[in-house]
Design a protein around this motif. Structure first.
Motif: not given
Length: 96
Positions: A1-4, A6-7, A10
């Motif tokens: 979930y962290e990557k999502e 961050q996206e 952004r």
């Protein structure tokens, strides 16, 4: 979930930045539209319209490219405007 997350962050920042630049472009045209030539004014307006469309459509790759194009055009218009003002001041100094 962290990557999502961050996206998403952004992309939200990208939209906020593009919105701020669009606002500045509108303000520049309102305040200085009579000081720049019609072709430049029309070009800035056209790029601004495209940027707003990309923001509304969430076309993220296009937002970045159009935002940079608008920034370049605004910078050129500002430089041309200030160089014309400086030329007028210098020519008026010789007339006095």
């Amino acid at each position: 979930y962290e990557k999502e997350d961050q996206e998403k962050l952004r992309r939200a920042e990208q939209i906020n930045q593009a919105d701020a630049i669009a606002y500045q472009a509108e303000k520049f045209l309102r305040e200085n539209g009579d000081k720049i030539d019609e072709n430049t004014r029309n070009k800035i307006s056209e790029i601004l319209s495209r940027l707003k469309l990309h923001i509304n459509n969430r076309a993220f790759s296009e937002i970045e490219n159009t935002k940079n194009e608008l920034l370049r055009e605004l910078q050129n218009a500002y430089q041309n405007m200030t160089s014309k003002e400086n030329s007028q001041v210098n020519s008026e100094a010789f007339v006095s």
